[in-house]
Scaffold this active site. Structure first.
Site, PDB file in Angstrom:
ATOM      1  N   ASN A  25     -54.273 -30.263  29.480  1.00 42.16           N
ATOM      2  CA  ASN A  25     -54.715 -31.182  30.534  1.00 42.16           C
ATOM      3  C   ASN A  25     -55.572 -32.289  29.943  1.00 42.16           C
ATOM      4  O   ASN A  25     -56.141 -32.128  28.857  1.00 42.16           O
ATOM      5  CB  ASN A  25     -55.633 -30.457  31.544  1.00 42.16           C
ATOM      6  CG  ASN A  25     -54.911 -29.437  32.400  1.00 42.16           C
ATOM      7  OD1 ASN A  25     -53.712 -29.556  32.641  1.00 42.16           O
ATOM      8  ND2 ASN A  25     -55.637 -28.442  32.866  1.00 42.16           N
ATOM      9  N   LYS A  40     -56.463 -24.802  29.730  1.00 40.83           N
ATOM     10  CA  LYS A  40     -56.859 -23.509  29.154  1.00 40.83           C
ATOM     11  C   LYS A  40     -56.032 -23.139  27.924  1.00 40.83           C
ATOM     12  O   LYS A  40     -56.559 -22.570  26.961  1.00 40.83           O
ATOM     13  CB  LYS A  40     -56.781 -22.423  30.221  1.00 40.83           C
ATOM     14  CG  LYS A  40     -57.780 -22.647  31.342  1.00 40.83           C
ATOM     15  CD  LYS A  40     -57.867 -21.503  32.288  1.00 40.83           C
ATOM     16  CE  LYS A  40     -58.620 -21.893  33.556  1.00 40.83           C
ATOM     17  NZ  LYS A  40     -59.976 -22.373  33.319  1.00 40.83           N
ATOM     18  N   ALA A  55     -54.531 -25.224  25.733  1.00 42.20           N
ATOM     19  CA  ALA A  55     -54.931 -26.090  24.625  1.00 42.20           C
ATOM     20  C   ALA A  55     -56.333 -25.742  24.136  1.00 42.20           C
ATOM     21  O   ALA A  55     -56.601 -25.712  22.924  1.00 42.20           O
ATOM     22  CB  ALA A  55     -54.859 -27.554  25.061  1.00 42.20           C
ATOM     23  N   ASN A  56     -57.242 -25.475  25.059  1.00 47.68           N
ATOM     24  CA  ASN A  56     -58.613 -25.131  24.660  1.00 47.68           C
ATOM     25  C   ASN A  56     -58.630 -23.855  23.814  1.00 47.68           C
ATOM     26  O   ASN A  56     -59.339 -23.756  22.801  1.00 47.68           O
ATOM     27  CB  ASN A  56     -59.501 -24.899  25.895  1.00 47.68           C
ATOM     28  CG  ASN A  56     -59.672 -26.149  26.748  1.00 47.68           C
ATOM     29  OD1 ASN A  56     -59.356 -27.250  26.308  1.00 47.68           O
ATOM     30  ND2 ASN A  56     -60.137 -25.970  27.966  1.00 47.68           N
ATOM     31  N   ASN A  84     -63.013 -12.798  33.725  1.00 44.10           N
ATOM     32  CA  ASN A  84     -64.449 -12.879  33.992  1.00 44.10           C
ATOM     33  C   ASN A  84     -64.745 -11.892  35.122  1.00 44.10           C
ATOM     34  O   ASN A  84     -63.844 -11.226  35.631  1.00 44.10           O
ATOM     35  CB  ASN A  84     -64.912 -14.314  34.265  1.00 44.10           C
ATOM     36  CG  ASN A  84     -64.312 -14.893  35.540  1.00 44.10           C
ATOM     37  OD1 ASN A  84     -63.860 -14.158  36.430  1.00 44.10           O
ATOM     38  ND2 ASN A  84     -64.275 -16.214  35.641  1.00 44.10           N
ATOM     39  N   GLY A 129     -73.143 -11.709  27.828  1.00 38.24           N
ATOM     40  CA  GLY A 129     -72.205 -11.338  26.768  1.00 38.24           C
ATOM     41  C   GLY A 129     -70.861 -10.896  27.304  1.00 38.24           C
ATOM     42  O   GLY A 129     -70.297 -11.543  28.188  1.00 38.24           O
ATOM     43  N   GLY A 160     -65.248 -19.840  28.506  1.00 39.15           N
ATOM     44  CA  GLY A 160     -64.328 -18.700  28.566  1.00 39.15           C
ATOM     45  C   GLY A 160     -63.148 -18.890  27.624  1.00 39.15           C
ATOM     46  O   GLY A 160     -62.694 -17.941  26.975  1.00 39.15           O
ATOM     47  N   ASP A 161     -62.652 -20.126  27.540  1.00 38.98           N
ATOM     48  CA  ASP A 161     -61.522 -20.405  26.629  1.00 38.98           C
ATOM     49  C   ASP A 161     -61.948 -20.209  25.177  1.00 38.98           C
ATOM     50  O   ASP A 161     -61.174 -19.721  24.341  1.00 38.98           O
ATOM     51  CB  ASP A 161     -61.029 -21.839  26.830  1.00 38.98           C
ATOM     52  CG  ASP A 161     -60.484 -22.056  28.226  1.00 38.98           C
ATOM     53  OD1 ASP A 161     -59.978 -21.082  28.821  1.00 38.98           O
ATOM     54  OD2 ASP A 161     -60.579 -23.189  28.717  1.00 38.98           O
ATOM     55  N   GLY A 197     -68.026 -31.212  28.082  1.00 33.93           N
ATOM     56  CA  GLY A 197     -66.573 -31.256  27.863  1.00 33.93           C
ATOM     57  C   GLY A 197     -66.060 -29.938  27.301  1.00 33.93           C
ATOM     58  O   GLY A 197     -66.818 -29.162  26.716  1.00 33.93           O
TER      59      GLY A 197
HETATM   60  O1  RIB Z   1     -61.275 -23.559  31.281  1.00 30.97           O
HETATM   61  C1  RIB Z   1     -61.607 -24.918  31.314  1.00 30.97           C
HETATM   62  C2  RIB Z   1     -60.381 -25.721  31.571  1.00 30.97           C
HETATM   63  O2  RIB Z   1     -59.904 -25.432  32.863  1.00 30.97           O
HETATM   64  C3  RIB Z   1     -60.586 -27.204  31.567  1.00 30.97           C
HETATM   65  O3  RIB Z   1     -60.445 -27.780  30.297  1.00 30.97           O
HETATM   66  C4  RIB Z   1     -59.569 -27.696  32.563  1.00 30.97           C
HETATM   67  O4  RIB Z   1     -58.530 -28.448  31.997  1.00 30.97           O
HETATM   68  C5  RIB Z   1     -59.031 -26.451  33.248  1.00 30.97           C
HETATM   69  O5  RIB Z   1     -57.806 -26.114  32.772  1.00 30.97           O
END
Ligand code: RIB
Length: 296
Positions: free
Chosen positions: A9, A38, A40-41, A181, A219, A245-246, A281
């Site tokens: 995204n 999520k 990509a992160n 979570n 944690g 979380g990612d 970010g």
């Molecule tokens: O987990 C965070 C992500 O959730 C953000 O980067 C957003 O794009 C959504 O997908």
């Protein structure tokens, strides 16, 4: 080698002193954009943790696509599995308040075009011991196919239950490892008033898998069919929790891929997630391995 099958995204981010309620308008502060999604992160987090990572994802044909993919390219995530579909790239509209809390709405764009064919391409050539990482921001048909193929091929699959969908409980049972979570785990193991540890142990035994629940500043905790583990967060004063979380999921996958046991992989992931709360970010905030090592 870690394979991620998931979303990408561009995040459109606004800061507010407090998050608005339904029907309410609140004054805002700064606007910014950052790469997110999520899938990509988590791919970038695993890469910054030191793993070799392939991302199977989709982008649109708009001007947002290049910005959404920039950090993945810069950090060396393998984008050989990227598909381009006519139309918009996925977008997340995010509000962040003065305490670093957020609300997010996702507009899937090209992510909605992901299907079984993309899952089959991702799993092609994967063998026992490889790691597949999935979330819930692409159509469930793709995620379900990826999980089914992973199981058939002896691949370790990690399913992050965010964002939680009606079909998540059924799908989660087919993963090797589930990461949720607290809110998501309450939806997953609904009905019981037992303490979290007991509910997690019951889930792990019933489904023969490892379940991990991330607990923010407390944690993370894991239950396997035979034992439980808990690891602390790293104490921080959060400015923005988007992507924390990612970061946990990507670092955890990288730890397993590098041969770490469950506890050290979780410990490292929890510290990385805490550090990700120190910068605004999603992708810009994901720490590099050296920063995590120093904090550990
Ligand atoms: O987990 C965070 C992500 O959730 C953000 O980067 C957003 O794009 C959504 O997908």
């Amino acid at each position: 080698m870690i394979t991620v099958l998931g979303s990408t995204n561009l995040d459109l981010i606004g800061t507010v002193s407090r998050l608005p309620g339904p029907g309410e308008t609140v004054p805002g502060g700064q606007f910014s954009t950052a790469a997110g999604g999520k899938g990509a992160n988590q791919a970038l987090a695993a890469r910054r943790a030191g793993a070799q990572v392939r991302l199977f994802c989709a982008a649109g044909t708009d001007s947002f696509a290049a910005d959404a993919l920039r950090l993945l390219r810069a950090d060396g995530v393998d984008l050989g599995g990227l598909k381009t579909f006519p139309g918009p790239t996925g977008i997340a509209m995010i509000l962040v308040d003065g305490q670093g809390e957020n609300v997010i709405a996702i507009l899937p764009g090209a992510n909605a075009a992901m299907g079984e064919a993309e899952a089959e391409a991702a799993l092609s050539g994967m063998v026992g011991g490889d790691v597949l990482l999935l979330q819930q921001e692409i159509p469930q048909a793709a995620t379900a196919r990826g999980l089914a193929l992973a199981r058939a091929q002896g691949v370790t699959s990690i399913l992050n239950t965010a964002p939680f969908l009606a079909s998540t409980p059924e799908l989660a049972k087919t993963a090797s490892i589930v990461i949720a979570n607290e809110t998501e785990f309450a939806l997953l193991a609904d009905g019981s008033q037992d303490a979290l540890e007991a509910r997690m142990a019951a889930w792990a035994k019933a489904h023969g898998q490892t379940v991990i629940v991330t607990l923010g500043p407390d944690g993370a905790r894991a239950a396997t069919p035979t034992h439980s583990i808990s690891v602390p967060a790293y104490p921080v004063d959060p400015v923005d929790t988007v992507g924390a979380g990612d970061t946990f999921c990507g670092y955890f996958a990288a730890g397993l891929d590098a041969g770490l046991d469950l506890e050290p992989a979780m410990r490292r992931a929890a510290v990385a997630a805490s550090l990700a709360c120190l910068t605004p970010g999603a992708q810009p905030a994901i720490p590099h391995a050296g920063q995590v090592d120093a904090a550990l």
